[in-house]
Design a protein around this motif. Sequence first.
Motif, PDB file in Angstrom:
ATOM      1  N   LEU A   9       0.837  -1.211   0.000  1.00 17.98           N
ATOM      2  CA  LEU A   9       0.000   0.000   0.000  1.00 17.98           C
ATOM      3  C   LEU A   9       0.868   1.256   0.000  1.00 17.98           C
ATOM      4  O   LEU A   9       0.534   2.237  -0.674  1.00 17.98           O
ATOM      5  CB  LEU A   9      -0.948  -0.014   1.198  1.00 17.98           C
ATOM      6  N   VAL A  12       1.930   1.798  -3.479  1.00 18.94           N
ATOM      7  CA  VAL A  12       0.837   2.323  -4.310  1.00 18.94           C
ATOM      8  C   VAL A  12       0.721   3.835  -4.121  1.00 18.94           C
ATOM      9  O   VAL A  12       0.579   4.590  -5.085  1.00 18.94           O
ATOM     10  CB  VAL A  12      -0.495   1.616  -3.967  1.00 18.94           C
ATOM     11  N   SER A  16       1.340   6.684  -6.989  1.00 21.38           N
ATOM     12  CA  SER A  16       0.327   7.671  -7.362  1.00 21.38           C
ATOM     13  C   SER A  16       0.870   9.086  -7.266  1.00 21.38           C
ATOM     14  O   SER A  16       0.562   9.928  -8.113  1.00 21.38           O
ATOM     15  CB  SER A  16      -0.902   7.543  -6.467  1.00 21.38           C
ATOM     16  N   TYR A  20       1.032  11.797 -10.305  1.00 16.03           N
ATOM     17  CA  TYR A  20       0.543  13.179 -10.165  1.00 16.03           C
ATOM     18  C   TYR A  20       1.617  14.172 -10.620  1.00 16.03           C
ATOM     19  O   TYR A  20       1.337  15.100 -11.383  1.00 16.03           O
ATOM     20  CB  TYR A  20       0.145  13.422  -8.700  1.00 16.03           C
ATOM     21  N   VAL A  23       2.064  14.268 -14.375  1.00 20.03           N
ATOM     22  CA  VAL A  23       0.959  14.881 -15.122  1.00 20.03           C
ATOM     23  C   VAL A  23       0.952  16.391 -14.930  1.00 20.03           C
ATOM     24  O   VAL A  23       0.761  17.149 -15.886  1.00 20.03           O
ATOM     25  CB  VAL A  23      -0.387  14.268 -14.667  1.00 20.03           C
ATOM     26  N   VAL A  24       1.162  16.851 -13.679  1.00 21.72           N
ATOM     27  CA  VAL A  24       0.932  18.261 -13.369  1.00 21.72           C
ATOM     28  C   VAL A  24       2.161  19.131 -13.639  1.00 21.72           C
ATOM     29  O   VAL A  24       2.039  20.223 -14.191  1.00 21.72           O
ATOM     30  CB  VAL A  24       0.486  18.402 -11.901  1.00 21.72           C
TER      31      VAL A  24
ATOM     32  N   ILE B  14       6.532   9.388   2.494  1.00 22.41           N
ATOM     33  CA  ILE B  14       5.447   9.948   1.679  1.00 22.41           C
ATOM     34  C   ILE B  14       5.410  11.469   1.817  1.00 22.41           C
ATOM     35  O   ILE B  14       5.279  12.193   0.822  1.00 22.41           O
ATOM     36  CB  ILE B  14       4.103   9.297   2.074  1.00 22.41           C
ATOM     37  N   VAL B  18       6.005  14.172  -1.277  1.00 23.27           N
ATOM     38  CA  VAL B  18       5.051  15.235  -1.641  1.00 23.27           C
ATOM     39  C   VAL B  18       5.764  16.587  -1.631  1.00 23.27           C
ATOM     40  O   VAL B  18       5.613  17.407  -2.549  1.00 23.27           O
ATOM     41  CB  VAL B  18       3.849  15.242  -0.665  1.00 23.27           C
ATOM     42  N   LYS B  90      -3.897  20.958 -12.306  1.00 19.75           N
ATOM     43  CA  LYS B  90      -3.577  20.450 -10.980  1.00 19.75           C
ATOM     44  C   LYS B  90      -4.740  19.628 -10.427  1.00 19.75           C
ATOM     45  O   LYS B  90      -4.541  18.539  -9.877  1.00 19.75           O
ATOM     46  CB  LYS B  90      -3.270  21.626 -10.044  1.00 19.75           C
ATOM     47  N   GLY B  93      -4.803  16.397 -12.120  1.00 24.26           N
ATOM     48  CA  GLY B  93      -3.723  15.547 -11.614  1.00 24.26           C
ATOM     49  C   GLY B  93      -4.090  14.918 -10.283  1.00 24.26           C
ATOM     50  O   GLY B  93      -3.828  13.731 -10.050  1.00 24.26           O
ATOM     51  N   ILE B  94      -4.721  15.718  -9.394  1.00 22.53           N
ATOM     52  CA  ILE B  94      -5.091  15.180  -8.079  1.00 22.53           C
ATOM     53  C   ILE B  94      -6.152  14.099  -8.234  1.00 22.53           C
ATOM     54  O   ILE B  94      -6.095  13.052  -7.587  1.00 22.53           O
ATOM     55  CB  ILE B  94      -5.559  16.321  -7.144  1.00 22.53           C
ATOM     56  N   LEU B  96      -6.612  12.199 -10.860  1.00 22.55           N
ATOM     57  CA  LEU B  96      -5.943  11.010 -11.423  1.00 22.55           C
ATOM     58  C   LEU B  96      -5.164  10.265 -10.331  1.00 22.55           C
ATOM     59  O   LEU B  96      -5.193   9.027 -10.260  1.00 22.55           O
ATOM     60  CB  LEU B  96      -4.995  11.443 -12.539  1.00 22.55           C
ATOM     61  N   MET B  97      -4.511  11.052  -9.438  1.00 20.91           N
ATOM     62  CA  MET B  97      -3.732  10.433  -8.358  1.00 20.91           C
ATOM     63  C   MET B  97      -4.658   9.614  -7.450  1.00 20.91           C
ATOM     64  O   MET B  97      -4.350   8.465  -7.123  1.00 20.91           O
ATOM     65  CB  MET B  97      -3.026  11.521  -7.546  1.00 20.91           C
ATOM     66  N   THR B 100      -5.857   6.465  -9.235  1.00 19.09           N
ATOM     67  CA  THR B 100      -4.810   5.435  -9.284  1.00 19.09           C
ATOM     68  C   THR B 100      -4.669   4.761  -7.935  1.00 19.09           C
ATOM     69  O   THR B 100      -4.613   3.539  -7.822  1.00 19.09           O
ATOM     70  CB  THR B 100      -3.466   6.076  -9.668  1.00 19.09           C
ATOM     71  N   MET B 101      -4.611   5.643  -6.889  1.00 22.20           N
ATOM     72  CA  MET B 101      -4.426   5.127  -5.531  1.00 22.20           C
ATOM     73  C   MET B 101      -5.576   4.189  -5.160  1.00 22.20           C
ATOM     74  O   MET B 101      -5.357   3.063  -4.720  1.00 22.20           O
ATOM     75  CB  MET B 101      -4.399   6.312  -4.567  1.00 22.20           C
ATOM     76  N   ILE B 104      -5.706   0.853  -7.762  1.00 26.26           N
ATOM     77  CA  ILE B 104      -4.681  -0.184  -7.544  1.00 26.26           C
ATOM     78  C   ILE B 104      -4.753  -0.691  -6.106  1.00 26.26           C
ATOM     79  O   ILE B 104      -4.615  -1.888  -5.851  1.00 26.26           O
ATOM     80  CB  ILE B 104      -3.277   0.359  -7.873  1.00 26.26           C
ATOM     81  N   GLY B 105      -5.016   0.242  -5.163  1.00 22.98           N
ATOM     82  CA  GLY B 105      -5.124  -0.173  -3.763  1.00 22.98           C
ATOM     83  C   GLY B 105      -6.266  -1.160  -3.564  1.00 22.98           C
ATOM     84  O   GLY B 105      -6.101  -2.172  -2.866  1.00 22.98           O
ATOM     85  N   PHE B 108      -5.293  -4.586  -4.829  1.00 24.76           N
ATOM     86  CA  PHE B 108      -4.396  -5.303  -3.917  1.00 24.76           C
ATOM     87  C   PHE B 108      -5.136  -5.792  -2.672  1.00 24.76           C
ATOM     88  O   PHE B 108      -4.890  -6.891  -2.201  1.00 24.76           O
ATOM     89  CB  PHE B 108      -3.211  -4.426  -3.511  1.00 24.76           C
ATOM     90  N   LEU B 109      -6.052  -4.907  -2.149  1.00 28.14           N
ATOM     91  CA  LEU B 109      -6.769  -5.305  -0.929  1.00 28.14           C
ATOM     92  C   LEU B 109      -7.693  -6.491  -1.193  1.00 28.14           C
ATOM     93  O   LEU B 109      -7.940  -7.302  -0.300  1.00 28.14           O
ATOM     94  CB  LEU B 109      -7.573  -4.118  -0.394  1.00 28.14           C
TER      95      LEU B 109
END
Lengths: 100, 174
Positions: A9, A12, A16, A20, A23-24, B14, B18, B90, B93-94, B96-97, B100-101, B104-105, B108-109
């Motif tokens: 996770l 993942v 993602s 992002y 793309v941005v 993470i 970011v 933007k 993009g968010i 799409l993010m 995707t999250m 795919i998550g 997997f779960l």
Amino acid sequence: MNQLIDFVLVTVVLFSIGIYGLVVKRNAIRMIFSIEIIANAANLNLIAFSRHVHNVEGQVFALFSIAIAAAEVAVALGIIIIAYRLYKEIDVHEFRSLKG
Amino acid sequence: MVDAYFVGIAILTIGSSVLALESKELIYGAIALAISMLGIAGFFLLLDSPFVAMFQITVYVGAVAVLVIFTVMLVRTQDLFSAKDDKGRKAGGIILMLLTMGGIGAIFLASGINNPMFGNLDSEPIKIVEIGKSMLTYYSPALIVLGLTLAGAVIGALALARREVLIKENESAN
């Protein structure tokens, strides 16, 4: 105890975030950051599976992948510096002569 | 259940990835990327892979981060810091993010690896000797090709740097 799914996770989420950024962002260096984040997520996945399934190949592939990523970054940064010399800009939207 | 080390390293990795994409100054982004790579190396240590963790720190935090920081210093311009992202782009993009999250998550779960019985950390960690053996026997052609690729990348970078000088010489000759 950490399970395999926890590591997957995290990868993942990192993947993602990389998507992002690709793309941005219009800044070429930030796009390289995104590619690096995606490559690292893939490496973490390889190692997590290698550990939980007890397989050596995962670690060997991760080592190869890290070395290839280093070569890729060197070439990409070289191209960015050349493009900067030509255009005085690292915004990918300004590299018009590469358009098909 | 995850332990405290895992949660700490996950937040560090993470959060700094970011920050690498969203920080105002590109140089702080480069430093945040290096911290994110360090977090990944921490995950490798949690997974009992100290050799790969060492390799990760040497290559990414040691070499790639320094290379990126030097490039950022070379291409430093004023426009770089004032360039704003397009608002619609933007938001797209968010979305799409998150898609995707979530996508795919969810896969997997719902899959078999969500089962706690799948794989276990109780087994012996993989020994460095085994990695070395498989690298130098079965994967030795791949290792040689890898060396040639790295040499090619270095020669290519040198050729890129050389071309500028040649163009200038031609211009002065004309």
